[in-house]
Motif scaffolding. Structure first.
Motif: not given
Length: 582
Positions: A42-64
């Motif tokens: 990871e280039k930055d000094s912390v792990l997580g990239g843009a994901t860490a600043w996101s709302g975290g929702w994932a579109w997954v049709p037909c999910n369990p």
């Protein structure tokens, strides 16, 4: 391979992953679970990239999770939705790969890792009038996570985005957010907020940071913990400076560290997952509409998300696919002046669908159904802003609306308003004319627009744009407002406004890959040893935005797909116990 100056001794692995967001960590966890030796840099000094600043929702049709809740739909329904939404951008092999693997990806992580999910079964697809649109059951989010479970990794993880947290406390979409918005209306909501905030204050006193992880930070923490448990090596402050190639095959990379450069040989593959190019000024200038200098844009991802993966791919002969209808995953964003002299960016996701707010251009005219998706709002703003002017709009509401729902980073009651007015973030006026003058809006245009809007809004109607006409709209509104949860008049001053400019959650243009996430060259052939996922991979949505979570859903899924292909795994039955999830 070329010699590397000031180089530490070479090391090797099976898979080298560039980037530590959702795509990179999902790839790492899946590959390591299948027995491969994995290093994430990871280039930055912390792990997580843009994901860490996101709302975290994932579109997954037909999910369990949806299936367990009794929401069972044929995969042809989301396929039909995507065919109509994407049109000429619909790529059957890529969509088929996503729809087949996505629910299995969720099941895999649930059964074998620390990544557990909460459902978004009440969340509808954005365009409810499109055939195949879902009314719920296609979204998942990482379940809240106690940071104490992360152990020593915690200090190495990116914290929640400053502007979207309250005193460092992230708030989760759904019941948590609803409680905060109903703080003064419900004893149960007040009790929930009191408990949450009291615990947060204790965590700040003891640990100096939020320990109740939700949204994107919970997703990163759960994936990082899973990777660590499986023996994945996680390196921060370790940018890749070049790919190692031999006989037209990618065989590793040169990584710069505090101790010097090191050559990492990857026996099987290098995976590019550095997040795209949201902060690459030159590529923004070249690809983004109405962005002549590259700076007319308020990107939400961290500054480190600046196109490294795309440049590395191009150095190996890859092609950046720029044929999407939009190269950018638009988001409406306001500039936030902080007391320390710095500035930040705030994404306008919540308040636009609430009853009693409209968006107008400098001419005072509305231009969009404000309750539609964030991508749709900015697409219309870019298209409709007067030629020759900077692209911008103003969200306008009453004092009562702001105290009820908030406006941008200015929080609802009981958080004081005065500092936001003093800083200039909020413009105010006792009358619409006074507000228009403060904002630089045409006062006649605004007055005419508001009169027309209010005439219909008193009856809960919006004939101009149809606010409240879809399940997605109504979910964004306030169910207590009837007959239309998204529409209420804007009549009694004082009035407030905040300036909104084009921004983004990430980028859609990226490296062209096949259904296995292998990066392709100019002739369409897979480059041996090179894969891409997440923002570095051209979006399978072709620049469209059919549902919330269409960045993270494919990011997690194609990370999972890439790892399985690298490991030579073809059968899903070996990793998923279907009986456990019936």
């Amino acid at each position: 391979m070329p010699a590397v100056p000031n180089c530490l001794p070479d090391i090797d692995c099976d898979v080298l992953i560039v980037g530590s967001g959702a795509a990179g960590l999902a790839t790492a966890v899946t590959a390591a679970w299948h027995g491969l030796k994995v290093i994430v840099v990871e280039k930055d000094s912390v792990l997580g990239g843009a994901t860490a600043w996101s709302g975290g929702w994932a579109w997954v049709p037909c999910n369990p999770l949806a299936r367990r809740a009794g929401i069972v739909e044929d995969v042809e329904e989301p396929r039909t939705y995507l065919k109509h939404e994407l049109g000429d951008q619909y790529d059957p092999p890529m969509i088929d790969a996503f729809l087949e693997a996505a629910p299995r990806m969720v099941a895999f992580f649930e059964q074998h890792t620390s990544l557990q999910f909460a459902d978004g079964n009440a969340i509808a697809d954005i365009h409810g009038d499109t055939p195949g649109a879902g009314t719920g059951g296609r979204s998942v989010i990482a379940a809240p996570y106690d940071a104490r479970k992360v152990g020593k990794l915690l200090k190495r993880l990116r914290k929640t985005m400053r502007e979207t947290a309250f005193m460092g406390m992230p708030i989760m979409a759904g019941a948590d957010l609803t409680a905060f918005l109903n703080l003064t209306r419900s004893w149960s909501a007040a009790w929930h907020v009191t408990r949450r905030f009291t615990r947060h204050l204790l965590d700040l006193a003891v640990h100096g940071r939020a320990m109740q992880l939700v949204n994107g930070v919970a997703l990163v923490a759960r994936l990082a913990k899973s990777a660590d448990d499986l023996g994945v090596l996680l390196w921060e402050s370790a940018p890749v400076t070049e790919l190692l190639r031999e006989n037209n095959q990618v065989q590793g990379a040169v990584v710069r560290t505090a101790k010097g450069s090191i050559r990492i040989k990857a026996r099987r593959a290098v995976v590019l997952a550095a997040g795209g190019f949201a902060n690459d000024i030159e590529r923004r200038k070249a690809l983004f509409p109405r962005t002549p200098t590259g700076h007319e844009h308020l990107a939400l991802p961290p500054l480190g998300v600046s196109g490294d993966g795309l440049r590395l791919g191009e150095s190996a002969g890859a092609r950046v696919d720029t044929h999407q209808v939009s190269p950018v995953a638009w988001a409406p964003v306001s500039r936030v002046p902080h007391r320390d002299g710095s500035s930040g960016h705030f994404p306008h996701i919540i308040e636009r669908g609430k009853p009693g707010i409209i968006g107008v251009l400098s001419n005072g005219q509305r231009f969009v159904n404000e309750a539609n998706g964030y991508y749709d709002y900015v697409t219309a703003m870019v298209a409709c802003s007067p030629p020759g002017e900077a692209v911008a709009s103003w969200l306008i509401c009453t004092h009562a609306f702001q105290r009820r729902y908030g406006l941008g980073i200015s929080r609802p009651f009981p958080v004081p308003l005065s500092s936001f007015i003093r800083s200039g973030y909020l413009k105010s006026g006792k009358s619409l004319e006074e507000l228009a003058q403060a904002c630089g809006i045409d006062p006649v245009g605004l007055s005419t627009t508001m009169a027309d809007y209010n005439r219909h809004a008193r009856d809960g109607q919006d004939p101009q744009f149809g606010r409240g006409s879809t399940p997605y709209n109504r979910k964004q509104g306030d169910a207590l407002q009837q007959p239309n949860p998204c529409v209420a008049p804007i009549e009694q001053g004082p009035f407030y406004a905040v300036k909104v400019e084009p921004g983004c959650f990430g980028t859609f243009a990226g490296l062209k890959v096949n259904q296995h996430a292998q990066v392709l060259d100019d002739s369409g052939q897979a480059i041996t040893g090179l894969y891409a996922a997440g923002g570095d991979m051209a979006s399978i949505m072709g620049g469209h935005y059919p549902a919330g979570g269409i960045n993270l859903g494919p990011a997690l899924t194609f990370g999972y797909i890439a790892a399985r292909h690298i490991a030579g795994i073809t059968a899903y039955e070996k990793e998923i116990d279907h009986d456990a999830h019936r």
